[in-house]
Structures are given as C-alpha cells and as structure tokens.
Design a protein around this motif. Structure first.
Motif, short mmCIF file in Angstrom:
data_model
loop_
_atom_site.label_atom_id
_atom_site.label_comp_id
_atom_site.label_asym_id
_atom_site.label_seq_id
_atom_site.Cartn_x
_atom_site.Cartn_y
_atom_site.Cartn_z
N PHE A 67 0.95 -1.26 0.02
CA PHE A 67 0.05 -0.12 -0.25
C PHE A 67 0.94 1.29 0.06
O PHE A 67 0.64 2.01 -0.54
CB PHE A 67 -0.91 0.02 1.16
CG PHE A 67 -1.67 -1.09 1.55
CD1 PHE A 67 -1.90 -2.01 0.50
CD2 PHE A 67 -2.05 -1.40 2.80
CE1 PHE A 67 -3.01 -3.20 0.83
CE2 PHE A 67 -2.66 -2.58 3.28
CZ PHE A 67 -3.03 -3.47 2.14
N THR A 68 1.88 1.09 0.81
CA THR A 68 2.79 2.22 0.89
C THR A 68 3.43 2.68 -0.41
O THR A 68 3.43 3.66 -0.82
CB THR A 68 3.84 2.08 2.05
OG1 THR A 68 3.09 1.89 3.15
CG2 THR A 68 4.65 3.36 2.44
N CYS A 69 4.16 1.58 -0.94
CA CYS A 69 4.88 1.76 -2.14
C CYS A 69 3.90 2.29 -3.25
O CYS A 69 4.37 3.37 -3.92
CB CYS A 69 5.66 0.63 -2.63
SG CYS A 69 6.50 0.85 -3.96
N VAL A 70 2.61 1.57 -3.30
CA VAL A 70 1.81 1.99 -4.61
C VAL A 70 1.30 3.45 -4.52
O VAL A 70 1.21 4.27 -5.34
CB VAL A 70 0.57 1.20 -4.51
CG1 VAL A 70 -0.59 1.66 -5.41
CG2 VAL A 70 1.08 -0.43 -5.16
N SER A 71 1.07 3.72 -2.81
CA SER A 71 0.61 5.11 -2.70
C SER A 71 1.60 6.40 -3.26
O SER A 71 1.30 7.35 -3.77
CB SER A 71 0.33 5.41 -1.38
OG SER A 71 -0.91 4.44 -1.01
N LEU A 72 3.01 5.99 -2.79
CA LEU A 72 4.08 7.10 -3.04
C LEU A 72 4.27 7.17 -4.52
O LEU A 72 4.54 8.16 -5.04
CB LEU A 72 5.24 6.56 -2.20
CG LEU A 72 5.32 6.63 -0.92
CD1 LEU A 72 6.50 5.90 -0.38
CD2 LEU A 72 5.42 7.99 -0.42
#
Length: 250
Positions: free
Chosen positions: A233-238
C-alpha cells in the motif's frame, strides 16, 4: 449514487439487467426502489446513468438514460506482484490495492513463501476476485482489476521485461527512496509500473540480485520495517503521488 458492474451481454440497447448477489443487496440492504438512479458499468470501462424500472427476487431491470463521460482510472498502470502471505492477509491486500487504483495483482512464490497446497491457493482466486469487485463498487473504479494465479519467481522475471519501471522495496536498502527515484527518471516515458513486494520473511539476497540485473529500482520505504501487507500500500501510494493521480493532478 450506487454503482453496479454488469457484463456487456446483460445490456440490450438501453436496458441493463442486474442479476446475482447484487439483486438481494439492492432490495434488502440498500433498499433501492423503482425510480431510483444508479450507475451502471459494462465491465469494459463504459459508464451509464440508469433508472431502476423493476425489482424482483431474481433480477433488477435498469433503463440506461445516458452515457457518462467518466474515467476514474490512473494514467499510470501499476502491476502489484505480492509475495504470497500467510493466512487471509491477501484479502486485505487485494481490497486496498483495488481502492488505490492498481491494474493487476499477482501473488508470487519466492524462496521464503510457504505454500501448503498449490491447489488451495488457486481456489482462493474466486474469493480474491469477489473482494476486488466489491472494492471497485465502493471506490468507483471504471475498470475491474484482475487477480492472477500465483506465479513462480523465475517466471516473474519474464513479465518484468514488459514494464517501463520496476520498483522493489527492500529492508536492507538505504538512502534511495521513491523521492530519489522520481527525480532520476523521465516521468513522461513511464506508463507501466511493476511493484514487487516480498513475503513475510522478505527476499533472499540472490532474488534481489536477479532483480537488480534486470534494472529494477531497489528502494527503501523509510527507517521502519513494514509488514508485507503494509509495504505494498505504501509503495503504490508513493508512486501514484509522484507519477499518477493520487493527491490530484496539477
């Protein structure tokens, strides 16, 4: 306005027929009635404003009033390759990936993935795709992402050759994150992005080296170690913030 996905075969002219689990949900949970407006998606990205004409226990008949010029998909296609986690964590992963705008989710089997029964993982595909469909309705997606069958790590390497950018969060990486990555590439030439997330035990160093050889960007997500279900989630969001539409398009 509530949204429903209907196969093209269930739309004849300006009449759409809703069947299956949605029917009960419409009259028992949402308590919609004839005359209520709904949004109809033909599973191919086309949206219609519709009006309910008839409700019975088997189907809901909707009159399509007009086509809506609506596209809620990101200009960046993100393909999430997720190290197969234990328990039901994949349920959460596919749900949130759908909300964020991921185009496809593919579970991957790496060295540290424990697969109790390959057949069992294939059986989960139906549930994962049902979760994706419900998340699409909630998040107003224009297209339904696909959850693919689990893929061996070696076969994953072939898929990556089709990508414009490959991003791999790795707990042992330091000093090079998504901000650095965004500054080092020509954003105009990036359309298809692969995000590769390791399982609970992380990647083997040999796997990271193979990914490096293909030109993958090995990045840090910060000083804290994230769980496998959080890292994606974090990587995709960034990435969507830096390259896509998360946060709005300027």
């Amino acid at each position: 306005m509530h949204k429903f996905f209907v196969p093209k075969s269930s739309i004849d002219g300006d009449v759409a027929v809703i069947e299956g689990d949605d029917v009960k949900h419409i009259y028992k949970v949402l308590r919609l009635e004839t005359g209520d407006k709904v949004s109809i998606n033909n599973c191919s990205g086309e949206e219609f404003l519709g009006e309910i004409e008839e409700i019975n226990k088997k189907q809901v008949i909707v009159r399509c009033l007009e086509r809506l010029e609506l596209n809620n998909e990101s200009p960046i296609e993100i393909y999430l390759f997720q190290g197969l986690p234990k328990s039901s964590k994949m349920d959460l992963i596919v749900q949130k990936a759908t909300e964020l705008g991921v185009k496809e989710v593919t579970p991957i089997i790496t060295e540290r993935v424990v697969v109790k029964s390959e057949l069992g993982e294939f059986k989960k595909l139906d549930r994962w795709n049902r979760i994706v469909l419900e998340a699409c309705k909630q998040s107003k997606r224009s297209l339904i992402p696909k959850v693919n069958t689990p893929l061996e790590f070696e076969k994953l390497l072939e898929f990556l050759k089709e990508m414009d950018l490959v991003v791999v969060p790795y707990e042992n990486q330091e000093g090079y994150g998504i901000k650095n990555l965004a500054k080092s590439i020509d954003k105009n030439n990036v359309k298809k992005v692969a995000v590769i997330i390791g399982p609970e035990g992380g990647f083997e160093e040999t796997e990271i080296n193979l990914l490096k050889e293909l030109g993958s960007h090995i990045v840090t997500l910060g000083p804290r170690i994230l769980r496998t279900e959080t890292a994606g989630f974090t990587c995709v969001s960034l990435i969507l913030y830096e390259l896509g539409d998360l946060g709005g398009i300027v």
